[in-house]
Design an enzyme around this catalytic site. Sequence first.
Site, PDB file in Angstrom:
ATOM      1  N   GLU A 145       9.231   0.276  -3.031  1.00 25.16           N
ATOM      2  CA  GLU A 145       7.940   0.088  -2.377  1.00 25.16           C
ATOM      3  C   GLU A 145       8.147  -0.823  -1.166  1.00 25.16           C
ATOM      4  O   GLU A 145       8.871  -1.823  -1.287  1.00 25.16           O
ATOM      5  CB  GLU A 145       6.924  -0.553  -3.330  1.00 25.16           C
ATOM      6  CG  GLU A 145       5.533  -0.584  -2.726  1.00 25.16           C
ATOM      7  CD  GLU A 145       4.449  -1.119  -3.675  1.00 25.16           C
ATOM      8  OE1 GLU A 145       4.792  -1.557  -4.790  1.00 25.16           O
ATOM      9  OE2 GLU A 145       3.284  -1.077  -3.282  1.00 25.16           O
ATOM     10  N   GLY A 285       7.505 -10.700  -6.104  1.00 20.65           N
ATOM     11  CA  GLY A 285       7.415 -11.175  -7.481  1.00 20.65           C
ATOM     12  C   GLY A 285       8.012 -10.201  -8.478  1.00 20.65           C
ATOM     13  O   GLY A 285       8.854 -10.562  -9.297  1.00 20.65           O
ATOM     14  N   ALA A 286       7.573  -8.933  -8.390  1.00 25.52           N
ATOM     15  CA  ALA A 286       8.044  -7.940  -9.344  1.00 25.52           C
ATOM     16  C   ALA A 286       7.587  -6.561  -8.889  1.00 25.52           C
ATOM     17  O   ALA A 286       6.755  -6.451  -7.991  1.00 25.52           O
ATOM     18  CB  ALA A 286       7.488  -8.233 -10.736  1.00 25.52           C
ATOM     19  N   MET A 287       8.118  -5.536  -9.551  1.00 30.62           N
ATOM     20  CA  MET A 287       7.813  -4.176  -9.112  1.00 30.62           C
ATOM     21  C   MET A 287       7.611  -3.256 -10.306  1.00 30.62           C
ATOM     22  O   MET A 287       8.419  -3.236 -11.226  1.00 30.62           O
ATOM     23  CB  MET A 287       8.960  -3.683  -8.211  1.00 30.62           C
ATOM     24  CG  MET A 287       8.753  -2.306  -7.661  1.00 30.62           C
ATOM     25  SD  MET A 287       7.275  -2.232  -6.597  1.00 30.62           S
ATOM     26  CE  MET A 287       6.765  -0.563  -6.914  1.00 30.62           C
ATOM     27  N   ASN A 289       7.934  -0.099 -11.083  1.00 29.29           N
ATOM     28  CA  ASN A 289       8.580   1.212 -11.204  1.00 29.29           C
ATOM     29  C   ASN A 289       8.317   1.819 -12.582  1.00 29.29           C
ATOM     30  O   ASN A 289       8.415   1.134 -13.593  1.00 29.29           O
ATOM     31  CB  ASN A 289      10.083   1.067 -11.014  1.00 29.29           C
ATOM     32  CG  ASN A 289      10.421   0.139  -9.881  1.00 29.29           C
ATOM     33  OD1 ASN A 289      10.062   0.376  -8.750  1.00 29.29           O
ATOM     34  ND2 ASN A 289      11.082  -0.974 -10.210  1.00 29.29           N
ATOM     35  N   GLU A 322       2.285  -5.998 -13.759  1.00 31.75           N
ATOM     36  CA  GLU A 322       3.147  -4.819 -13.580  1.00 31.75           C
ATOM     37  C   GLU A 322       2.853  -3.788 -14.660  1.00 31.75           C
ATOM     38  O   GLU A 322       2.846  -2.588 -14.403  1.00 31.75           O
ATOM     39  CB  GLU A 322       4.630  -5.215 -13.586  1.00 31.75           C
ATOM     40  CG  GLU A 322       5.012  -6.300 -12.586  1.00 31.75           C
ATOM     41  CD  GLU A 322       4.525  -6.067 -11.160  1.00 31.75           C
ATOM     42  OE1 GLU A 322       4.411  -4.904 -10.738  1.00 31.75           O
ATOM     43  OE2 GLU A 322       4.240  -7.068 -10.461  1.00 31.75           O
ATOM     44  N   HIS A 325      -0.237  -1.780 -13.903  1.00 25.49           N
ATOM     45  CA  HIS A 325      -0.020  -0.773 -12.853  1.00 25.49           C
ATOM     46  C   HIS A 325       0.281   0.608 -13.449  1.00 25.49           C
ATOM     47  O   HIS A 325       0.124   1.615 -12.763  1.00 25.49           O
ATOM     48  CB  HIS A 325       1.159  -1.176 -11.966  1.00 25.49           C
ATOM     49  CG  HIS A 325       0.774  -1.962 -10.743  1.00 25.49           C
ATOM     50  ND1 HIS A 325      -0.260  -1.606  -9.913  1.00 25.49           N
ATOM     51  CD2 HIS A 325       1.338  -3.075 -10.183  1.00 25.49           C
ATOM     52  CE1 HIS A 325      -0.329  -2.477  -8.902  1.00 25.49           C
ATOM     53  NE2 HIS A 325       0.610  -3.377  -9.050  1.00 25.49           N
TER      54      HIS A 325
HETATM   55  N1  0A1 Z   1       3.818  -3.538  -6.122  1.00 29.41           N
HETATM   56  C1  0A1 Z   1       4.347  -4.831  -6.344  1.00 29.41           C
HETATM   57  C2  0A1 Z   1       4.571  -5.616  -5.119  1.00 29.41           C
HETATM   58  C3  0A1 Z   1       5.805  -5.365  -4.324  1.00 29.41           C
HETATM   59  C4  0A1 Z   1       5.688  -4.863  -3.058  1.00 29.41           C
HETATM   60  C5  0A1 Z   1       6.802  -4.729  -2.248  1.00 29.41           C
HETATM   61  C6  0A1 Z   1       8.011  -5.119  -2.752  1.00 29.41           C
HETATM   62  O1  0A1 Z   1       9.162  -5.057  -1.990  1.00 29.41           O
HETATM   63  C7  0A1 Z   1       9.132  -5.011  -0.622  1.00 29.41           C
HETATM   64  C8  0A1 Z   1       8.144  -5.582  -4.030  1.00 29.41           C
HETATM   65  C9  0A1 Z   1       7.028  -5.701  -4.828  1.00 29.41           C
HETATM   66  C10 0A1 Z   1       3.297  -5.597  -7.133  1.00 29.41           C
HETATM   67  O2  0A1 Z   1       2.141  -5.608  -6.773  1.00 29.41           O
HETATM   68  O3  0A1 Z   1       3.637  -6.232  -8.096  1.00 29.41           O
HETATM   69 ZN    ZN Z   2       0.730  -5.056  -7.906  1.00 25.18          ZN
END
Ligand code: 0A1
Ligand code: ZN
Length: 902
Positions: A145, A285-287, A289, A322, A325
């Site tokens: 992302e 912070g975290a992702m 996936n 996470e 999500h």
């Molecule tokens: N979707 C993740 C946030 C996130 C966005 C970009 C990143 O790398 C460039 C990493 C994480 C969340 O909302 O936790």
């Molecule tokens: Zn998020």
Amino acid sequence: MSEAPGQAAASPSTPASAPQRPAPPQVIRREDYCPPAFGIDRVELRFELDEDVSTVHATLALRRAPGAAAAAPLVLDGEGLVLRSVAIDGRTLGPEAYAQDAATLTIAAVPDVFELRTVVEIRPQDNTELTGLYRSSGNYCTQCEAEGFRRITFFLDRPDVMARYRVTLAADRTRYPVLLANGNRVAAGELPGGRHFATWDDPFPKPSYLFALVAGDLRCHAGEFTTASGRRVRLEIWVEPENIDRCEHALRSLQRAMLWDEQRFGREYDLDIYMIVAVSDFNMGAMENKGLNIFNAKYVLARPDTATDDDYEAIEKVIAHEYFHNWTGNRVTCRDWFQLTLKEGLTVFRDHWFSADMGSPAVTRIAEVLALRTAQFAEDSGPMAHPIRPESYVEMNNFYTATVYEKGSEVIGMLRTLLGDAGFRRGMDLYFERHDGQAVTCDDFRAALADANGRDLEQFGRWYSQVGTPVLRARTTHDPATGRFTLRLEQAPPLAAGAGREAAPLLHIPVAMGLLAPDGSSLPLQLVGEAAASPGETRVLELREQAQSFEFVGVQEAPAVSLLRGFSAPVELDYPRSDDELARLMGADPDAFARWDAGQELARRVLLRLCDDAVAGRELVIDERLVTACGRVLADPRLDGSLKALALTLPNERILGQHQTIVAVEGLHRARQFVVRALAEALQGPLRAIYSETAPRGPYAITQPEIDRRRLHNLALGYLAALGDDASVALAVAQFKDADNMSDSQEALACLIEVGGPVREAGLAEFHARWRGDALVLDKWFTLQAVSGHPDTLERVLALAHHPDFTLANPNRTRALLASFGLRNQFHFHDASGRGYQLLADKVCELDPHNPHVAARLVSAFNNWRRFDSGRQAAMHAQLQRIAGLPGLSRSTQEIVARALV
Ligand code: 0A1
Ligand code: ZN
């Protein structure tokens, strides 16, 4: 990532066909959205992971989208990829059949339905940007992302292209015994040459930004969760071997989040396995996936001696975020990146609600509003002001902002307030029913909530386009003869210049309020024309016009108005009420948030007046009303320790500065230091008593009463240490020596740093010696020094930037020192010498070529440069111009700097 960016040779050896330089910055606009010309049904990837060059074999099942032009070429995204071959339906294409530039691969003539095979080479070990496939502590991991997948293979790298993935990883078995990807593992085995492989299949179609893989030498802390419908899910937390004893809290947090989402929203997990991997080098912070979350280790690892109570809470919250999500983001995703708040605002809202349910709703809400006011209000009044659904961007990574996340969550919160819990749930159910498996928009979300409740949310939709913090003006009149009390509410555009004053369409604003009689009791809330008072002590007024008057009956004596209970709308309140009225609310408002907020307003007034006195060279005299109010809070048996600590923490200098036209850097600092000392002196007796009453009575426990106790204990220590007398300093020294947990140890060290002199040096040296091998704890050592108010902080920070343990290669370490200093230490960062600015700009320039995303975040410390005096403005402006003129400046940093300079 072992190399420091300053030394890294980041450019891969690229053959002639590979791009050399990125395309010039291009503005992407929401209004230009076009659906994709092709869809991808299935993706098969094979990764040959190697120390030098890794190879990615991709097979994509493509089809032309219905309605797309028959002759439209296939244009795939791809950055920094060395293309080895491309084939359609088994036939290899010659170079004349395709064209590659810095950002795309274009194939002019393609059938309507076909299979595309590409082979590309990448060098993850040289990837210092930490997006795409990279290495952290020798292990492979990914971050896709928003647009990282295009750095792995050629693809339609946009969230509205959803496909099913099957992924095979092959790597050396000894170095990379663990091979993970999204979904379920369907095959694994040995390969010649000491290599092995694993194949993973994800049955759910997903956008490319949710792709993930991990390969490395990791250990697993496992658990289980049985869903409401009786399915058993295996839970795995993967960490580097030395961290295996720090995973239990993360696992328990995940189990709590899974149960909560079932109970609150009826949402179950959908795969047989849920994995979380902790990595040391991570930009955010975290992702989330699918089935394979990748986390900054900071939000996974916890042991009492290494993590504070705040760390424990943050871990629970981020793990939950996470996980949530999986439904709000993964099952239903965003059509395009302008819709980011569709998943982020909503998921933050869900994690806030979860945190409130797990701990104290009032404490949680206060922390949220503090964060909103500190970061988002500042963003909303500066050059990065944007709606929660932005209209344009140059670099999407710059729009993972407090506005999209935190204000986005407030907007969802207003919907909950307007629809009620049951109505909100009905709306969410319809949203999932309608859009499961789709990529949708914020308007789709709002339509589901409106349709499920038969409500008109058209006007409410303006919150998605609104820029800046709106002002809610309140004025009252009372007629004792008739018992009528009139509350006139008015909405006004944001105060900040340039935030769209002229064209501010009227918003739909829920205003939760109540009335308090002089004795502190709640008054019935009955409007003229109503047969009876509304139930409860709070009611929600809906402001939809520019101004509306609400006339209450049966109000014999002038009441105190409690407005924006629970902070029911993200607005700036303009309500000139007396200090006495604030004191009444502070003592008696049944809404704990409003009680805290009244106290903050009272303290703010006192501090701003003292700041004026300091600037004018007048003697500073403490306002006795503040002392009395704080004394009452300390003695109030109804308040828990966390609430007391929050109530007695004075507004920070950044929030205070937002209430000044030109931030009085020195005046605010002096005023705040003065009040801390004056309160400590005046309340010394009760503070000492509280400090000893709240001393630990047993070994560390992470329970709510214990957290509350520690917070009050440490608040008392902070005030006492500000006195600087031998007895108080001895308390801090003893606590630092005896603490069996990081909360107490860190707070004691923070006090010693403020005291300065030998106790500071001894404390810092001891802490460093003990924790030098532990990156996350060492980050605290840097941060504590960077945020200190001690007079020599700037010198310290300048020296720390050359400390052998400091590195720009690790985002956590960079943030620990530089972001903490630039964004949290208003007084020292804005030192009139300009040396703080120079340091930050130097580091931005050094970091930008290696990690532009983190550099862009750092440079935001200059965003509010126009709010300072002319000398500081000139110094910051010069640094911004220096950065803007840097040859080859990244798109990310360039966008932030250009907006700041406009
Ligand atoms: N979707 C993740 C946030 C996130 C966005 C970009 C990143 O790398 C460039 C990493 C994480 C969340 O909302 O936790
Ligand atoms: Zn998020």
